[in-house]
Design a protein around this motif. Sequence first.
Motif, PDB file in Angstrom:
ATOM      1  N   SER A  99      -1.292 -41.082  73.283  1.00 45.57           N
ATOM      2  CA  SER A  99      -0.899 -41.804  72.080  1.00 45.57           C
ATOM      3  C   SER A  99      -2.087 -42.570  71.528  1.00 45.57           C
ATOM      4  N   VAL A 100      -2.136 -42.711  70.208  1.00 47.93           N
ATOM      5  CA  VAL A 100      -3.158 -43.514  69.549  1.00 47.93           C
ATOM      6  C   VAL A 100      -2.473 -44.526  68.631  1.00 47.93           C
ATOM      7  N   PHE A 101      -2.945 -45.769  68.702  1.00 42.91           N
ATOM      8  CA  PHE A 101      -2.394 -46.850  67.893  1.00 42.91           C
ATOM      9  C   PHE A 101      -3.501 -47.417  66.998  1.00 42.91           C
ATOM     10  N   VAL A 102      -3.189 -47.630  65.740  1.00 39.93           N
ATOM     11  CA  VAL A 102      -4.105 -48.244  64.778  1.00 39.93           C
ATOM     12  C   VAL A 102      -3.385 -49.426  64.144  1.00 39.93           C
ATOM     13  N   ASP A 103      -3.993 -50.601  64.245  1.00 37.73           N
ATOM     14  CA  ASP A 103      -3.380 -51.833  63.726  1.00 37.73           C
ATOM     15  C   ASP A 103      -1.985 -52.053  64.311  1.00 37.73           C
ATOM     16  N   GLY A 104      -1.821 -51.672  65.587  1.00 35.36           N
ATOM     17  CA  GLY A 104      -0.564 -51.907  66.280  1.00 35.36           C
ATOM     18  C   GLY A 104       0.518 -50.880  66.052  1.00 35.36           C
ATOM     19  N   ALA A 105       0.271 -49.917  65.146  1.00 32.25           N
ATOM     20  CA  ALA A 105       1.274 -48.895  64.842  1.00 32.25           C
ATOM     21  C   ALA A 105       0.858 -47.570  65.452  1.00 32.25           C
ATOM     22  N   ALA A 106       1.841 -46.821  65.982  1.00 35.05           N
ATOM     23  CA  ALA A 106       1.550 -45.538  66.623  1.00 35.05           C
ATOM     24  C   ALA A 106       1.234 -44.480  65.575  1.00 35.05           C
ATOM     25  N   GLU A 107       0.063 -43.838  65.736  1.00 34.29           N
ATOM     26  CA  GLU A 107      -0.304 -42.728  64.857  1.00 34.29           C
ATOM     27  C   GLU A 107       0.347 -41.434  65.333  1.00 34.29           C
ATOM     28  N   PHE A 108       0.431 -41.240  66.647  1.00 30.30           N
ATOM     29  CA  PHE A 108       1.068 -40.053  67.202  1.00 30.30           C
ATOM     30  C   PHE A 108       1.329 -40.242  68.688  1.00 30.30           C
ATOM     31  N   HIS A 109       2.211 -39.379  69.238  1.00 27.78           N
ATOM     32  CA  HIS A 109       2.447 -39.262  70.676  1.00 27.78           C
ATOM     33  C   HIS A 109       2.385 -37.769  70.990  1.00 27.78           C
ATOM     34  N   ALA A 110       1.266 -37.309  71.540  1.00 33.58           N
ATOM     35  CA  ALA A 110       1.076 -35.890  71.848  1.00 33.58           C
ATOM     36  C   ALA A 110       1.428 -35.626  73.305  1.00 33.58           C
ATOM     37  N   LEU A 111       1.883 -34.393  73.594  1.00 34.12           N
ATOM     38  CA  LEU A 111       2.342 -34.038  74.934  1.00 34.12           C
ATOM     39  C   LEU A 111       1.716 -32.721  75.362  1.00 34.12           C
ATOM     40  N   PHE A 112       1.294 -32.656  76.655  1.00 33.84           N
ATOM     41  CA  PHE A 112       0.614 -31.484  77.200  1.00 33.84           C
ATOM     42  C   PHE A 112       1.157 -31.190  78.596  1.00 33.84           C
ATOM     43  N   ALA A 113       1.112 -29.923  78.994  1.00 35.50           N
ATOM     44  CA  ALA A 113       1.524 -29.537  80.341  1.00 35.50           C
ATOM     45  C   ALA A 113       0.852 -28.224  80.704  1.00 35.50           C
ATOM     46  N   GLY A 114       0.638 -28.031  82.019  1.00 27.32           N
ATOM     47  CA  GLY A 114       0.044 -26.774  82.452  1.00 27.32           C
ATOM     48  C   GLY A 114      -0.219 -26.750  83.941  1.00 27.32           C
ATOM     49  N   PRO A 115      -0.644 -25.589  84.467  1.00 28.71           N
ATOM     50  CA  PRO A 115      -0.847 -25.414  85.909  1.00 28.71           C
ATOM     51  C   PRO A 115      -2.198 -25.957  86.370  1.00 28.71           C
TER      52      PRO A 115
END
Length: 249
Positions: free
Chosen positions: A181-197
């Motif tokens: 996740s990345v936050f700018v000025d206290g607000a979330a820009e995104f929540h990215a999700l990853f998975a793998g072996p």
Amino acid sequence: VAANARHFTSTYESAVLPAGRHEVEASTTWRVGRDGVYSRLDQRAELEFGVTDSVLTALYFNWHKTSVMDPASGEWVSESAFDGLSSEWKWKLADAAADPLGFALYTEITTGTTELEVEAKVIADKALGPFLLAYNAVLEPEFGYADGAIEADEMSMEHTLGLALAPGARWSAGVEVREHSVFVDGAAEFHALFAGPTVHFASGEFWITATGLIQLPALKAPTTNAPGKKYEFTDDERVAIRLLVSLPL
């Protein structure tokens, strides 16, 4: 068997080198897939030192190469850069095998020509018979250099989880999950999700670990995305393959 072997590539474990021991570790990450035809190779060379039986320090050298295909000409445009030096410190407070829960604190400071990054990490792990479980909570503020001063740019947060089956000391196989996740000025820009072996092999004090992470539809897509676009391609890529190799000195 290597005392500081890593069974995952994004998720750290609480183990450290014994006092007086040294290792060299190489990390290569190949990242592909953004909105256009895109490829990036990140490389890190690390020297690790066991300060005490519970404290480890390391020095990293970081560089990268990015290649993007020009949609107009179809030609590849490449750029390489040295990304600066990193200083790592890890303090093991509890052991994953001997104690109810392994626990460590980690900090890493990276200085480059354009920005300063400070990474703080809480590490928890546990060995349960043939299974290994590890979790990291990561906070990473970034600062840019502007007009001779250091200014805060953004705040990055991560949660990583690794689960592996290790029936013997020589190898393991499992899965990793990463939330970024990345936050700018206290607000979330995104929540990215990853998975793998992930797979790991060790022979004596040599070890090698590889992981392939695939980006899943974002928990919160970037605010700059067009409607219907569910992936985050500002900071991350569709696929990231990482290889770690370690040798004693």
